[in-house]
Write a protein that holds these residues in place. Structure first.
Motif, PDB file in Angstrom:
ATOM      1  N   UNK A  18      -5.794  -7.871   1.447  1.00 30.90           N
ATOM      2  CA  UNK A  18      -5.301  -7.102   2.656  1.00 30.90           C
ATOM      3  C   UNK A  18      -5.147  -5.339   2.119  1.00 30.90           C
ATOM      4  N   UNK A  19      -5.946  -5.108   1.542  1.00 31.69           N
ATOM      5  CA  UNK A  19      -5.839  -3.702   1.270  1.00 31.69           C
ATOM      6  C   UNK A  19      -6.746  -2.748   1.914  1.00 31.69           C
ATOM      7  N   UNK A  20      -7.699  -3.244   2.416  1.00 37.71           N
ATOM      8  CA  UNK A  20      -8.295  -2.245   3.486  1.00 37.71           C
ATOM      9  C   UNK A  20      -9.614  -2.982   4.142  1.00 37.71           C
ATOM     10  N   UNK A  21      -9.834  -2.727   5.513  1.00 41.14           N
ATOM     11  CA  UNK A  21     -10.599  -3.662   6.199  1.00 41.14           C
ATOM     12  C   UNK A  21     -11.770  -2.392   6.814  1.00 41.14           C
ATOM     13  N   UNK A  22     -12.748  -2.380   6.135  1.00 43.79           N
ATOM     14  CA  UNK A  22     -13.792  -1.440   6.741  1.00 43.79           C
ATOM     15  C   UNK A  22     -14.134  -1.561   8.188  1.00 43.79           C
ATOM     16  N   UNK A  32      -6.458  -4.632  -7.350  1.00 48.76           N
ATOM     17  CA  UNK A  32      -5.418  -4.379  -6.397  1.00 48.76           C
ATOM     18  C   UNK A  32      -4.038  -4.947  -6.642  1.00 48.76           C
ATOM     19  N   UNK A  33      -3.113  -4.099  -6.816  1.00 49.72           N
ATOM     20  CA  UNK A  33      -1.571  -4.586  -6.952  1.00 49.72           C
ATOM     21  C   UNK A  33      -0.608  -4.086  -6.364  1.00 49.72           C
ATOM     22  N   UNK A  45      -4.604   0.772  -6.121  1.00 46.07           N
ATOM     23  CA  UNK A  45      -6.159   0.333  -6.740  1.00 46.07           C
ATOM     24  C   UNK A  45      -6.064   0.741  -8.273  1.00 46.07           C
ATOM     25  N   UNK A  46      -6.044  -0.221  -9.158  1.00 45.18           N
ATOM     26  CA  UNK A  46      -6.324   0.212 -10.670  1.00 45.18           C
ATOM     27  C   UNK A  46      -7.474  -0.249 -11.179  1.00 45.18           C
ATOM     28  N   UNK A  47      -7.912   0.812 -12.014  1.00 48.36           N
ATOM     29  CA  UNK A  47      -9.180   0.705 -12.566  1.00 48.36           C
ATOM     30  C   UNK A  47      -9.414   0.658 -14.040  1.00 48.36           C
ATOM     31  N   UNK A  48     -10.325  -0.228 -14.185  1.00 43.32           N
ATOM     32  CA  UNK A  48     -10.734  -0.556 -15.920  1.00 43.32           C
ATOM     33  C   UNK A  48     -12.056  -0.200 -16.093  1.00 43.32           C
TER      34      UNK A  48
END
Length: 482
Positions: free
Chosen positions: A144-148, A209-210, A214-217
């Motif tokens: 439920x973060x983003x809906x293009x 996603x938390x 957005x967290x990137x590794x």
């Protein structure tokens, strides 16, 4: 190795020569670049290009300007750009890097982290542009973060969200831009500010996603096994907090189940649903037909023993795109007389047709699960997104309770034995498991001979309990009795 006395030509000269070599040998442009690179002692064009950049920087008294984040205006990629992207993505990674990436992915799965991957290219980093691939879009929707699909085209509808780059020693704040350009057909795009400082072309970047962030590794550069054993690692702190968020509710439910397991309790109804109904009643959960999880976000699945199939979720087809427009129509076409009723009770799989001639086919191009009759007549369609969303909704966290059944004074009693705790199903594996036959679906449609009323208890998507580890990361089993 490169001879230290060999003078390297300029990048433009190499590219001009590659064009000629491409025509002469009838090979791709990237193959021509790699062949020329080998002549100068480099294993790939990428390595030679990096050397040329270093030589250029050494000769330049002032540093080259850094790549800029494009705030408003989209950059239209040409057809040549897309060809270059395809070439860049075919660059083979060294074996140790492949193993590192694979090990890091396993670590994320083992601790139940939902994530998606993207691979930045030279062109993408230079133009500050990334394609939001199907995998990334599915991930964003599941969280439920983003809906293009609901986003309009153009800079006025761009969405900006917080993002962070994580390493063992640092946390770097960024901004994530989500948008659909007015060019082309509004292909979904994204960009992370300062991304060129975090990775190189070809690196594998995991998005987690938390709390709507957005967290990137960079899983091409880190070793998650070592990070998780490092008390001072920012990555460990983040993943530990990620894992702990719902533990309090799980501990509360586990405590109640252990208390119930102290003595057998009588079934409150008969039949297959007796254990589930009785256990929910003992836990104070009201019986209802809601699709939401049972206990404060935790789904409870219970059964007698460990060899039976268990239901993952119920989900009807998308009637808007299916040839059959309701369950009653499927029943009328493919059902059978049984006693006084008209039924369609059967299991549908991709592996073979059932006695009614029904089977599944997974169309990967359309991302659709299709039900067919005799492989000739299309019956119903389940979009992949619909099934993944149901799995995520139903089993973000689940307690799979095993109980023994015994008859005491003529009444069935249940004795709770163990519970298997699973979290965050790896939803990307759902359709592959259906395609391989591990997950099947049961039709349970009946038309009553007395009332002519049609009822549908399914369709139920099921899996054998022994196969749960193929869908859920590192299940934890607790014995409820000593």
């Amino acid at each position: 190795m490169q001879n230290s006395h060999t003078k390297l030509p300029t990048e433009n000269r190499i590219k001009q020569r590659a064009k000629k070599l491409k025509k002469e040998l009838n090979i791709s442009h990237s193959e021509a670049l790699d062949q020329i690179s080998a002549e100068y002692g480099f294993s790939s064009w990428f390595q030679l290009q990096e050397k040329l950049k270093k030589n250029k920087q050494a000769k330049t008294p002032t540093p080259a300007p850094s790549l800029k984040f494009i705030e408003d205006n989209d950059v239209e990629m040409t057809s040549d750009d897309y060809k270059l992207v395809d070439q860049e993505r075919t660059v083979d990674l060294p074996i140790p890097i492949k193993h590192l990436i694979s090990d890091n992915q396993k670590q994320l799965i083992n601790i139940g982290v939902e994530y998606s991957l993207f691979e930045p290219t030279v062109t993408g980093l230079k133009k500050s542009i990334l394609d939001a691939t199907h995998t990334v879009r599915v991930h964003f929707e599941l969280e439920n973060f983003h809906f293009y699909w609901e986003q309009k085209q153009g800079p006025d509808y761009k969405v900006i969200k917080d993002a962070y780059f994580l390493t063992d020693t640092s946390i770097t704040k960024s901004k994530l831009s989500l948008y659909r350009p007015v060019t082309k057909q509004g292909d979904p795009r994204m960009w992370f500010r300062k991304l060129p400082e975090f990775c190189l072309p070809g690196d594998q970047i995991a998005i987690i996603v938390n709390n709507d962030i957005a967290y990137l590794l960079n899983i091409s550069k880190i070793d998650l096994k070592k990070s998780l054993n490092n008390e001072y690692s920012h990555i460990k702190k983040f993943l530990t907090e990620y894992e702990k968020q719902s533990n309090s509710v799980a501990e509360e439910l586990l405590h109640k189940l252990k208390k119930l397991a102290q003595t057998p309790f009588a079934a409150m109804r008969k039949g297959d649903t007796a254990i589930g109904y009785t256990l929910e009643a003992k836990l104070g959960i009201d019986a209802n037909s809601s699709k939401q999880p049972d206990y404060h976000g935790i789904e409870i699945k219970s059964g007698r023993g460990v060899k039976t199939r268990t239901t993952l979720f119920a989900q009807v087809a998308d009637w808007n795109i299916s040839p059959c427009k309701r369950s009653a129509e499927i029943l009328n076409k493919y059902g059978y007389e049984r006693d006084n009723d008209f039924k369609l009770y059967c299991t549908v799989s991709t592996q073979k047709e059932n006695p009614q001639g029904l089977s599944f086919i997974y169309d990967q191009t359309k991302d659709e699960l299709q039900e067919w009759h005799n492989k000739t007549d299309l019956v119903a369609i389940w979009p992949g997104d619909l099934l993944r969303s149901r799995l995520k909704e139903k089993h973000s966290e689940t307690f799979w309770v095993e109980a023994k059944s015994e008859i005491i004074n003529g009444i069935e009693h249940f004795h709770l034995v163990s519970v298997t705790h699973t979290k965050s199903p790896i939803v990307s594996q759902l359709l592959p498991l259906i395609n391989s036959g591990v997950i099947t679906m049961d039709h349970l449609i009946k038309k009553s001979g007395k009332t002519n009323r049609v009822s549908e208890k399914g369709p139920l998507f099921k899996i054998n309990k022994r196969d749960l580890e193929l869908l859920f990361p590192t299940p934890i089993k607790y014995l409820l009795t000593n």
